[in-house]
Design a protein around this motif. Sequence first.
Motif, PDB file in Angstrom:
ATOM      1  N   ALA A 163       0.829  -1.215   0.000  1.00 16.79           N
ATOM      2  CA  ALA A 163       0.000   0.000   0.000  1.00 16.79           C
ATOM      3  C   ALA A 163       0.860   1.260   0.000  1.00 16.79           C
ATOM      4  CB  ALA A 163      -0.947  -0.004   1.205  1.00 16.79           C
ATOM      5  N   ILE A 164       1.904   1.298   0.809  1.00 18.99           N
ATOM      6  CA  ILE A 164       2.711   2.524   0.822  1.00 18.99           C
ATOM      7  C   ILE A 164       3.611   2.640  -0.406  1.00 18.99           C
ATOM      8  CG2 ILE A 164       2.578   2.836   3.318  1.00 18.99           C
ATOM      9  CD1 ILE A 164       5.709   2.129   3.128  1.00 18.99           C
ATOM     10  N   GLU A 165       3.836   1.536  -1.106  1.00 18.75           N
ATOM     11  CA  GLU A 165       4.530   1.628  -2.398  1.00 18.75           C
ATOM     12  C   GLU A 165       3.627   2.293  -3.427  1.00 18.75           C
ATOM     13  OE1 GLU A 165       7.247  -2.465  -2.131  1.00 18.75           O
ATOM     14  OE2 GLU A 165       5.405  -2.481  -3.313  1.00 18.75           O
ATOM     15  N   ARG A 166       2.340   2.019  -3.362  1.00 26.45           N
ATOM     16  CA  ARG A 166       1.387   2.511  -4.359  1.00 26.45           C
ATOM     17  C   ARG A 166       0.835   3.899  -4.041  1.00 26.45           C
ATOM     18  NH1 ARG A 166      -1.957  -3.045  -5.575  1.00 26.45           N
ATOM     19  NH2 ARG A 166      -0.109  -4.359  -5.746  1.00 26.45           N
ATOM     20  N   LEU A 167       0.830   4.277  -2.767  1.00 24.74           N
ATOM     21  CA  LEU A 167       0.234   5.555  -2.364  1.00 24.74           C
ATOM     22  C   LEU A 167       0.823   6.748  -3.129  1.00 24.74           C
ATOM     23  CD1 LEU A 167      -1.931   6.704  -0.453  1.00 24.74           C
ATOM     24  CD2 LEU A 167      -0.128   6.980   1.252  1.00 24.74           C
ATOM     25  N   PRO A 168       2.146   6.888  -3.220  1.00 28.26           N
ATOM     26  CA  PRO A 168       2.680   8.059  -3.949  1.00 28.26           C
ATOM     27  C   PRO A 168       2.516   7.960  -5.465  1.00 28.26           C
ATOM     28  CG  PRO A 168       4.481   6.689  -3.170  1.00 28.26           C
ATOM     29  CD  PRO A 168       3.214   6.119  -2.580  1.00 28.26           C
ATOM     30  N   LEU A 169       2.179   6.791  -5.973  1.00 26.52           N
ATOM     31  CA  LEU A 169       1.901   6.653  -7.398  1.00 26.52           C
ATOM     32  C   LEU A 169       0.495   7.164  -7.727  1.00 26.52           C
ATOM     33  CD1 LEU A 169       3.328   3.056  -7.976  1.00 26.52           C
ATOM     34  CD2 LEU A 169       4.476   5.256  -8.371  1.00 26.52           C
ATOM     35  N   ALA A 170      -0.394   7.105  -6.748  1.00 25.21           N
ATOM     36  CA  ALA A 170      -1.779   7.507  -6.946  1.00 25.21           C
ATOM     37  C   ALA A 170      -2.076   8.914  -6.441  1.00 25.21           C
ATOM     38  CB  ALA A 170      -2.713   6.506  -6.257  1.00 25.21           C
ATOM     39  N   TYR A 171      -1.265   9.416  -5.501  1.00 25.00           N
ATOM     40  CA  TYR A 171      -1.534  10.713  -4.877  1.00 25.00           C
ATOM     41  C   TYR A 171      -0.247  11.521  -4.738  1.00 25.00           C
ATOM     42  CZ  TYR A 171      -6.003   8.637  -3.625  1.00 25.00           C
ATOM     43  OH  TYR A 171      -7.243   8.041  -3.687  1.00 25.00           O
ATOM     44  N   CYS A 172      -0.383  12.840  -4.886  1.00 27.04           N
ATOM     45  CA  CYS A 172       0.721  13.762  -4.586  1.00 27.04           C
ATOM     46  C   CYS A 172       0.658  14.023  -3.084  1.00 27.04           C
ATOM     47  CB  CYS A 172       0.546  15.077  -5.339  1.00 27.04           C
ATOM     48  SG  CYS A 172       0.600  14.898  -7.119  1.00 27.04           S
ATOM     49  N   LEU A 173       1.707  13.640  -2.386  1.00 26.62           N
ATOM     50  CA  LEU A 173       1.698  13.736  -0.928  1.00 26.62           C
ATOM     51  C   LEU A 173       2.406  15.004  -0.460  1.00 26.62           C
ATOM     52  CD1 LEU A 173       2.641  10.021  -0.195  1.00 26.62           C
ATOM     53  CD2 LEU A 173       0.358  11.037  -0.206  1.00 26.62           C
ATOM     54  N   PRO A 174       1.792  15.757   0.454  1.00 30.04           N
ATOM     55  CA  PRO A 174       2.448  16.938   1.008  1.00 30.04           C
ATOM     56  C   PRO A 174       3.746  16.551   1.737  1.00 30.04           C
ATOM     57  CG  PRO A 174       0.116  16.909   1.579  1.00 30.04           C
ATOM     58  CD  PRO A 174       0.431  15.578   0.972  1.00 30.04           C
ATOM     59  N   ALA A 175       4.646  17.505   1.860  1.00 28.89           N
ATOM     60  CA  ALA A 175       5.957  17.261   2.466  1.00 28.89           C
ATOM     61  C   ALA A 175       5.876  16.794   3.921  1.00 28.89           C
ATOM     62  CB  ALA A 175       6.815  18.521   2.372  1.00 28.89           C
ATOM     63  N   CYS A 176       4.784  17.091   4.616  1.00 30.64           N
ATOM     64  CA  CYS A 176       4.678  16.705   6.029  1.00 30.64           C
ATOM     65  C   CYS A 176       4.410  15.215   6.208  1.00 30.64           C
ATOM     66  CB  CYS A 176       3.605  17.519   6.739  1.00 30.64           C
ATOM     67  SG  CYS A 176       1.928  17.181   6.162  1.00 30.64           S
ATOM     68  N   ILE A 177       4.134  14.512   5.114  1.00 33.31           N
ATOM     69  CA  ILE A 177       3.850  13.071   5.193  1.00 33.31           C
ATOM     70  C   ILE A 177       5.114  12.301   4.846  1.00 33.31           C
ATOM     71  CG2 ILE A 177       2.523  11.141   4.268  1.00 33.31           C
ATOM     72  CD1 ILE A 177       0.319  13.169   3.589  1.00 33.31           C
ATOM     73  N   GLU A 178       5.506  11.438   5.766  1.00 35.89           N
ATOM     74  CA  GLU A 178       6.653  10.560   5.528  1.00 35.89           C
ATOM     75  C   GLU A 178       6.143   9.133   5.398  1.00 35.89           C
ATOM     76  OE1 GLU A 178      10.806   9.134   7.694  1.00 35.89           O
ATOM     77  OE2 GLU A 178       9.592  10.685   8.647  1.00 35.89           O
ATOM     78  N   LEU A 179       6.547   8.466   4.341  1.00 33.34           N
ATOM     79  CA  LEU A 179       6.196   7.068   4.153  1.00 33.34           C
ATOM     80  C   LEU A 179       7.346   6.211   4.639  1.00 33.34           C
ATOM     81  CD1 LEU A 179       4.715   7.171   0.537  1.00 33.34           C
ATOM     82  CD2 LEU A 179       3.476   7.272   2.705  1.00 33.34           C
TER      83      LEU A 179
END
Length: 164
Positions: A22-38
């Motif tokens: 899921a966390i591999e795919r999350l940044p492929l589907a969404y632009c994540l703000p800088a405050c989010i660390e995977l």
Amino acid sequence: MRVVVLGAGNILLGDEGLGVRAIERLPLAYCLPACIELIDAGTCGMEMLEELEDLDALIVVDAIRAQREPGTLIRLVGEQVPVFFRTKLSPHQIGLCDVLATLELLARAPRYTAILGLQPQSLALGLELTPVVEAAMPELLRMIVGELGALGVHPAPREAARVT
């Protein structure tokens, strides 16, 4: 605000690896703000201590055995979080439980913790998610984004992103 989305699980055991997937795919589907660390925690334990201290929010994504239909979305918050660690799905839960307990003792625990996941179908040896869990992955990603939104962090969908 400092938010960690942590994917836990063993990718060698089928649906047990869904948190990492899921966390591999999350940044492929969404632009994540800088405050989010995977963080791909895999099966890590106490070595995660420093990375998880003093967080505003921790969202753990993992397979959750809750005697539900395979692929069912599950969300645990507040008093439900300790219950997640009573029935161990795999060895990594012991390590994560120890980390959270240690952070609590040190008064450095995340201010908010949620555990999001799916009921697994199979924990058999294998690198792929079962079809039923794979089919529920887009819903799980939307659930993670919804949890972030409730915290005031709003990832934007990527144009024509393929979540599968």
